[in-house]
Design a protein around this motif. Sequence first.
Motif, PDB file in Angstrom:
ATOM      1  N   GLY A  89       9.335 -37.290 -20.913  1.00  0.00           N
ATOM      2  CA  GLY A  89       8.620 -38.553 -20.815  1.00  0.00           C
ATOM      3  C   GLY A  89       8.036 -39.003 -22.134  1.00  0.00           C
ATOM      4  O   GLY A  89       8.195 -40.160 -22.554  1.00  0.00           O
ATOM      5  N   ALA A  90       7.343 -38.096 -22.849  1.00  0.00           N
ATOM      6  CA  ALA A  90       6.698 -38.459 -24.112  1.00  0.00           C
ATOM      7  C   ALA A  90       7.720 -38.807 -25.181  1.00  0.00           C
ATOM      8  O   ALA A  90       7.595 -39.822 -25.879  1.00  0.00           O
ATOM      9  N   LEU A  91       8.738 -37.961 -25.316  1.00  0.00           N
ATOM     10  CA  LEU A  91       9.758 -38.194 -26.348  1.00  0.00           C
ATOM     11  C   LEU A  91      10.485 -39.510 -26.132  1.00  0.00           C
ATOM     12  O   LEU A  91      10.626 -40.317 -27.059  1.00  0.00           O
ATOM     13  N   LYS A  92      10.938 -39.747 -24.909  1.00  0.00           N
ATOM     14  CA  LYS A  92      11.694 -40.966 -24.629  1.00  0.00           C
ATOM     15  C   LYS A  92      10.825 -42.216 -24.754  1.00  0.00           C
ATOM     16  O   LYS A  92      11.295 -43.257 -25.233  1.00  0.00           O
ATOM     17  N   TYR A  93       9.569 -42.114 -24.339  1.00  0.00           N
ATOM     18  CA  TYR A  93       8.700 -43.292 -24.424  1.00  0.00           C
ATOM     19  C   TYR A  93       8.443 -43.666 -25.886  1.00  0.00           C
ATOM     20  O   TYR A  93       8.546 -44.844 -26.272  1.00  0.00           O
ATOM     21  N   VAL A  94       8.124 -42.671 -26.696  1.00  0.00           N
ATOM     22  CA  VAL A  94       7.862 -42.935 -28.118  1.00  0.00           C
ATOM     23  C   VAL A  94       9.133 -43.419 -28.811  1.00  0.00           C
ATOM     24  O   VAL A  94       9.093 -44.344 -29.627  1.00  0.00           O
ATOM     25  N   THR A 106       8.831 -47.141 -30.254  1.00  0.00           N
ATOM     26  CA  THR A 106       8.355 -47.088 -31.642  1.00  0.00           C
ATOM     27  C   THR A 106       9.363 -46.517 -32.631  1.00  0.00           C
ATOM     28  O   THR A 106       9.677 -47.145 -33.635  1.00  0.00           O
ATOM     29  N   LEU A 107       9.871 -45.324 -32.374  1.00  0.00           N
ATOM     30  CA  LEU A 107      10.640 -44.601 -33.380  1.00  0.00           C
ATOM     31  C   LEU A 107      12.104 -45.003 -33.469  1.00  0.00           C
ATOM     32  O   LEU A 107      12.759 -44.707 -34.471  1.00  0.00           O
ATOM     33  N   GLY A 108      12.636 -45.658 -32.454  1.00  0.00           N
ATOM     34  CA  GLY A 108      14.056 -45.971 -32.391  1.00  0.00           C
ATOM     35  C   GLY A 108      14.666 -46.516 -33.676  1.00  0.00           C
ATOM     36  O   GLY A 108      15.636 -45.944 -34.193  1.00  0.00           O
ATOM     37  N   TYR A 142       3.644 -47.340 -38.692  1.00  0.00           N
ATOM     38  CA  TYR A 142       4.179 -48.047 -37.526  1.00  0.00           C
ATOM     39  C   TYR A 142       3.244 -49.163 -37.063  1.00  0.00           C
ATOM     40  O   TYR A 142       3.705 -50.180 -36.537  1.00  0.00           O
ATOM     41  N   GLN A 143       1.940 -48.993 -37.276  1.00  0.00           N
ATOM     42  CA  GLN A 143       1.002 -50.053 -36.920  1.00  0.00           C
ATOM     43  C   GLN A 143       1.232 -51.283 -37.801  1.00  0.00           C
ATOM     44  O   GLN A 143       1.215 -52.420 -37.316  1.00  0.00           O
ATOM     45  N   LYS A 144       1.480 -51.055 -39.084  1.00  0.00           N
ATOM     46  CA  LYS A 144       1.772 -52.169 -39.996  1.00  0.00           C
ATOM     47  C   LYS A 144       3.068 -52.861 -39.596  1.00  0.00           C
ATOM     48  O   LYS A 144       3.169 -54.087 -39.646  1.00  0.00           O
TER      49      LYS A 144
END
Length: 256
Positions: free
Chosen positions: A110-115, A119-121, A226-228
Amino acid sequence: MTLKVFGDRMSQPSRAVILFCKVNNIEFEEVTIDVVKRQHLSQQFAEINPMRQVPAIVDGRFKLFESHAILIYLSCAFPGVADHWYPADVSKRAKIHSVLDWHHLNLRYGALKYVLHTTLGPTLGRPLNPGAAANAKKILESSLAKIESVWLKGSGKFLLGSYQPSIADVSLVCEIMELEVLDEKDRFRILSPYKKVGVWIEATKASMQPYFDDVHGILYGSKEKYQKQREIATLHSKTRRLFNWFDYEHYYKHVM
């Protein structure tokens, strides 16, 4: 020969192994395998881990991959590691294994796929996927609920009601730390309903300082990056909407 740990600190399992070594004063050489640069796919690394995933270790002639297996090996192979990390008591060990086995297809998934899908994709050459993110979020929230109601039962602050952390605490807390790269409001919405989980996270972090913040420093730095990126994306989106409005006004005045 010195233990070698091959990993990428942006990888949760890598952080768990590196952190465990530091907390337990295990002498090791950290060899960075940059996943973004696809170094894990090299033939040279495949000789250490044919699955081409991080982390992996080399201890003399012995090679091992899969973070949970590595944590168990380190707990047993290095005499300075305290018993509470991986107790000699077989029944306590079995309980720890139950958490670790559950982890892979629940919290980790769940955590890995959500992030990844929120975000990380793009960093890994993949587009963001809101549909997949929504599905992953359900698994993530269900997993947090299970930690709250099942794994944190008991009077202790740590998993399985323990008063001291185990390798299960290291593995799972490093997983949840992956959420640091999310938008802060999103991260708060996900974690805030689970009060016992919050207490456990802070207790586990405190038990492994100052090494915990050191190992997660790369994650804290990535959070700012990532926030920027999110702020720039939001600005571009607003700009596009504004230009679309001007185009519509021009069309309405000069064509209609």
